[in-house]
Scaffold this motif. Structure first.
Motif, PDB file in Angstrom:
ATOM      1  N   ARG A 342      36.177  39.711  39.830  1.00 45.53           N
ATOM      2  CA  ARG A 342      35.306  40.731  40.440  1.00 45.53           C
ATOM      3  C   ARG A 342      34.681  40.221  41.730  1.00 45.53           C
ATOM      4  NH1 ARG A 342      33.856  41.646  35.017  1.00 45.53           N
ATOM      5  NH2 ARG A 342      31.916  40.439  35.246  1.00 45.53           N
ATOM      6  N   GLU A 343      34.298  38.937  41.728  1.00 46.54           N
ATOM      7  CA  GLU A 343      33.714  38.353  42.938  1.00 46.54           C
ATOM      8  C   GLU A 343      34.734  38.340  44.081  1.00 46.54           C
ATOM      9  OE1 GLU A 343      30.660  37.028  44.129  1.00 46.54           O
ATOM     10  OE2 GLU A 343      30.110  38.432  42.545  1.00 46.54           O
ATOM     11  N   LEU A 344      35.964  37.979  43.782  1.00 48.20           N
ATOM     12  CA  LEU A 344      36.996  37.960  44.823  1.00 48.20           C
ATOM     13  C   LEU A 344      37.239  39.367  45.371  1.00 48.20           C
ATOM     14  CD1 LEU A 344      39.533  35.438  43.233  1.00 48.20           C
ATOM     15  CD2 LEU A 344      38.170  35.078  45.310  1.00 48.20           C
ATOM     16  N   ARG A 345      37.243  40.359  44.511  1.00 43.99           N
ATOM     17  CA  ARG A 345      37.421  41.738  44.973  1.00 43.99           C
ATOM     18  C   ARG A 345      36.220  42.187  45.794  1.00 43.99           C
ATOM     19  NH1 ARG A 345      41.263  44.924  43.397  1.00 43.99           N
ATOM     20  NH2 ARG A 345      39.976  46.776  43.605  1.00 43.99           N
ATOM     21  N   ARG A 346      35.020  41.855  45.321  1.00 45.63           N
ATOM     22  CA  ARG A 346      33.801  42.266  46.040  1.00 45.63           C
ATOM     23  C   ARG A 346      33.752  41.700  47.452  1.00 45.63           C
ATOM     24  NH1 ARG A 346      28.946  40.361  47.300  1.00 45.63           N
ATOM     25  NH2 ARG A 346      29.293  38.350  46.293  1.00 45.63           N
ATOM     26  N   GLN A 347      34.254  40.467  47.590  1.00 43.65           N
ATOM     27  CA  GLN A 347      34.201  39.802  48.888  1.00 43.65           C
ATOM     28  C   GLN A 347      35.416  40.091  49.767  1.00 43.65           C
ATOM     29  OE1 GLN A 347      33.134  35.588  48.419  1.00 43.65           O
ATOM     30  NE2 GLN A 347      32.052  36.099  46.528  1.00 43.65           N
ATOM     31  N   GLY A 348      36.340  40.898  49.270  1.00 46.57           N
ATOM     32  CA  GLY A 348      37.458  41.327  50.111  1.00 46.57           C
ATOM     33  C   GLY A 348      38.706  40.498  50.020  1.00 46.57           C
ATOM     34  N   ALA A 349      38.789  39.587  49.030  1.00 48.74           N
ATOM     35  CA  ALA A 349      39.990  38.751  48.913  1.00 48.74           C
ATOM     36  C   ALA A 349      41.149  39.516  48.283  1.00 48.74           C
ATOM     37  CB  ALA A 349      39.679  37.495  48.088  1.00 48.74           C
ATOM     38  N   ALA A 350      40.864  40.608  47.595  1.00 49.25           N
ATOM     39  CA  ALA A 350      41.912  41.382  46.912  1.00 49.25           C
ATOM     40  C   ALA A 350      41.547  42.858  46.917  1.00 49.25           C
ATOM     41  CB  ALA A 350      42.080  40.897  45.469  1.00 49.25           C
TER      42      ALA A 350
END
Length: 350
Positions: A342-350
């Motif tokens: 979720r953190e990676l998605r929130r920060q735009g990595a995925a």
């Protein structure tokens, strides 16, 4: 203090990328991050429930099986996780010997004869005396899956209207110190084969690895050695013409003091103990030993935060997107992996 990742837009940074290569110094948690990235890529998207991601490992450690609490992975694609919205993560442990058998059957039609070679140790001998061939096999199998077209009613893509079998592939790759040599397979085989199927295979692999379909992400901790290896890795990768991706800072610790207190705590003498004692008195913690211990902890925290800020600044020199994942105090299980995803998605990595 605000982290660069907190201020970033949530627009995905790698929408054109289909092969995400994840590397990092040993001990930085690259396998964990690779698993979290695969979950992040499988979740959501324009076709909820239809996204499929393949997670591959190439070092023979069975790290993915341990991460997802699954049985040891054979040389075949197996589903290891489903996201809350129905996205799927599949995993494959690529074995160089099996890949070579597959390669010999594909290009030379050896079939069962290739297995006889394995029984006599010829396969192991070939990959030992020519390690460049081993890397071509491992990267080649990965790139074959990236390019594989979906066939209606067959394979993992069954039941979905898709062009490729997988929407994305994530590779848990070798450590930073070896990543450029591992991916730069053309230079590895240049002394072994200038023409023929091996050279053609290496050229096909390099077409994928040097294209906009690929990004190599570096996992690091905010410590001097892994940060320096990350900087060196970026420089080597770019010099070789390979596509650098983002920097993923793992195990980032929370900052618990405001900026003015951090600077004061980090100075010689640290926080004013009398002031600290007065503040702790209302909650019954004004014991001198407790106050001294807390002041020492504050000083240690402040010094670490300031040192980590220096490492963040050093990483900014890569000019790559940066993401930060929190330290999970209870260890990494599926709940923790979902949190990191979720953190990676929130920060735009995925």
């Amino acid at each position: 203090m605000t982290n660069a990742a907190d201020a970033r837009q949530t627009k995905p940074d790698w929408s054109a990328v289909r092969l995400h290569v994840v590397t990092g110094k040993g001990g930085t948690g690259k396998t964990t991050v690779a698993g979290a990235l695969a979950l992040a890529l499988a979740a959501g998207g324009e076709r909820p429930g239809a996204r499929r991601v393949l997670l591959v490992e190439v070092e023979g450690r069975q790290g993915l099986a341990q991460l997802f609490e699954a049985a040891p992975l054979p040389y075949e694609e197996r589903r290891v996780a489903v996201t809350p919205d129905g996205g799927e993560v599949w995993a494959l442990a690529i074995d160089a010997e099996q890949a070579l058998l597959e390669y010999l059957d594909m290009f030379y039609k050896l079939g069962p004869a290739a297995r006889v070679l394995r029984r006599f140790g010829a396969i192991d001998f070939a990959t030992t005396i020519a390690p460049g061939i081993r890397d071509v096999l491992l990267t080649g199998k990965t790139c074959e899956v990236v390019r594989r077209r979906a066939e209606s009613g067959q394979g993992p893509g069954h039941g979905h209207d898709r062009v490729f079998d997988y929407d994305a592939v994530v590779m848990d790759a070798p450590p930073t110190g070896r990543i450029t040599r591992f991916l730069n397979v053309n230079s590895e085989v240049s002394g072994l084969a200038r023409v023929g199927p091996i050279r053609n295979q290496a050229d096909a692999v390099m077409r994928v690895l040097t294209s906009a379909q690929t990004a190599v992400h570096f996992v690091t901790l905010l410590e001097e050695m892994p940060v320096q290896e990350t900087l060196d890795g970026f420089a080597d990768l770019r010099a070789a013409g390979l596509p650098a991706g983002g920097v993923i800072v793992n195990q980032a610790r929370p900052i618990v003091l405001p900026e003015d207190r951090l600077k004061k705590a980090a100075q010689p003498g640290g926080l004013d103990q009398a002031e600290l004692e007065a503040g702790l008195a209302p909650v019954g913690l004004a014991d001198p030993e407790v106050v001294t211990a807390l002041a020492a902890l504050a000083a240690e925290h402040a010094q670490r935060v300031l040192l980590e800020a220096e490492q963040r600044e050093a990483l900014a020199a890569t000019e790559a997107p940066m993401y930060e994942l929190p330290l999970l105090g209870d260890g990494v299980d599926r709940v923790g992996l979902d949190l990191l995803a979720r953190e990676l998605r929130r920060q735009g990595a995925a």
